[in-house]
Enzyme design. Sequence first.
Site, PDB file in Angstrom:
ATOM      1  CG  ASP A 137      -6.747   0.055  -0.652  1.00 17.71           C
ATOM      2  OD1 ASP A 137      -6.127   1.113  -0.398  1.00 17.71           O
ATOM      3  OD2 ASP A 137      -6.480  -1.035  -0.115  1.00 17.71           O
ATOM      4  CG  ASP A 150      -3.966   3.874  -0.930  1.00 15.85           C
ATOM      5  OD1 ASP A 150      -4.646   3.685  -1.954  1.00 15.85           O
ATOM      6  OD2 ASP A 150      -3.828   3.007  -0.043  1.00 15.85           O
ATOM      7  CB  SER A 182      -0.952  -0.031   1.191  1.00 21.78           C
ATOM      8  OG  SER A 182      -1.855   1.046   1.153  1.00 21.78           O
ATOM      9  CD  GLU A 233     -10.715   1.620   7.848  1.00 23.99           C
ATOM     10  OE1 GLU A 233     -10.044   1.523   8.885  1.00 23.99           O
ATOM     11  OE2 GLU A 233     -10.383   1.109   6.766  1.00 23.99           O
ATOM     12  CB  SER A 289      -7.398   5.123   6.765  1.00 22.66           C
ATOM     13  OG  SER A 289      -8.338   4.150   6.339  1.00 22.66           O
ATOM     14  CG  ASP A 339      -3.207  -0.654  -2.031  1.00 24.32           C
ATOM     15  OD1 ASP A 339      -3.374   0.454  -1.505  1.00 24.32           O
ATOM     16  OD2 ASP A 339      -3.645  -1.708  -1.539  1.00 24.32           O
ATOM     17  CG  HIS A 366      -9.238   1.531   3.554  1.00 22.40           C
ATOM     18  ND1 HIS A 366      -8.891   0.738   2.471  1.00 22.40           N
ATOM     19  CD2 HIS A 366      -8.110   1.657   4.296  1.00 22.40           C
ATOM     20  CE1 HIS A 366      -7.617   0.405   2.568  1.00 22.40           C
ATOM     21  NE2 HIS A 366      -7.119   0.956   3.657  1.00 22.40           N
TER      22      HIS A 366
END
Length: 499
Positions: free
Chosen positions: A263, A259, A122, A344, A346, A261, A348
């Site tokens: 996601d 980010d 990630s 989330e 973050s 990767d 996600h």
Amino acid sequence: MFPKPAPQLFPNTLAYETTPMVKPTGFREYDARWLFEKEINLMGVQALGLGLGTLLREMGVKPELVTGHDFRSYSSSIKLAMITGLMAAGVKVHDIGLALSPMAYFAQFELDVPAVAMVTASHNDNGWTGVKMGAQRPVTFGPDEMGRLKDIVLAGAYSYADGGSYRFVADFPARYAADLTNRPKLKRKLKVVAACGNGTAGAFAPAILEQLGCEVIPLDVELDFNFPRYNPNPEDLEMLHAMAAKVLETGADVGLGFDGDGDRCGVVDDKGAEIFADKIGVMLARDLSKLHPGATFVVDVKSTGLFATDPDLLSRGVKADYWKTGHSYIKRRVSDLGALAGFEKSGHFFFNAPVGRGYDDGILTAIHVLDMLDRNPGKSMSELYGALPKTWGSPTMSPHCDDETKYGVVEKTLARLSALEAEGAKLTGQKIKSLVTVNGVRVTVEDGTWGLVRASSNKPELVVVVESPVSEARMREMFHAVDAILRENPEVGAYNQTI
């Protein structure tokens, strides 16, 4: 028979080339992360593949799996080493090549394959590697599956089987892009900064946004596994500040950051304000609840309290479910509750039927943000943001703490706060109103100001977040109070960023 792994070996030795090395702490709560060559070698990755294939059979899952890899100098080698282990365990492997994590999750549906193992670290710094795994779409492994996988690999308790095979799926990114763009184009002409931090998303996100009708301004989209400008992490202020500068320079309607990767998605508004992902979640919940009143939204314990208090959401009967931080936890909770979406802090985000398939996809998140703007043609991103009730929240702040000690520090912090609550003592000059312990400890005082401490699930760090509905000063008071408790533990190191 394949050898049992060792926890530590030294490069340029006979043992390193003849024995698998797998550091036990690389098995995290819901995925796996190691420093390549220091904590895992290629034979260790083969052992991981053998162990995963063994686990699939033990779970009664059809031994068929899709895999892909991110853009790091060694990710392709790691993927191929894992594939040899999977094939030795009798697994039929479908390789989609260079990919984003959500592309691999999509492949489970598109190719009708039950399991996934995406090779990615990630947004972790170059040098890290890892694998995100699942055996029941759209969810990924949690602590039970990761714990069992760890036991199998470290014990060398592999099961070998015939029938393993390899298939490369050509041109799969085009199928993923078609799935996201086979829809009407946006009615509103939007100028969009697409920031990729030189991560894998740079190969895919700008082109998909253009196909939707956006004018795309690319920012750091050239693939470079050294991440020369900043870490591709839309929670990091350095990336958000770079996005903000480009939005202001170009007069863009919105900045969207992805980010490493692909996601996760971060957002900057048209005035250059960095909107933390939990607030974006509230904005999207407001927008989607107009179409789906009474919807349930799952949010992680790092997120703003607005999901439970926002008058707009309450007026539409929205239900907020605060749950454990971590993409696997939230993804599974969304599935279990039949929630419309999960958010989330973050970045996600998980959009469930009928607005998604339940897995986290940063580009799909970006599309939902653009659809929100499209459904509000008279309003800018900053106006939609400004319509939220005001709170003062911090970014995610992470002080270093070794994997071997971080959970113990969280337990000590919980014990300290529990003792204060039991004594009726004050924190930031107020009594403790509640302690939420579903994931670490989230302490809330009388005026609604709160602070969270939990252990990071994928790095040797703690996670600290604070928010106040009263003032920035109260937010800072809570941070200093929480940090003072953490500093009672010498194992806690420096922060990656602070307020």
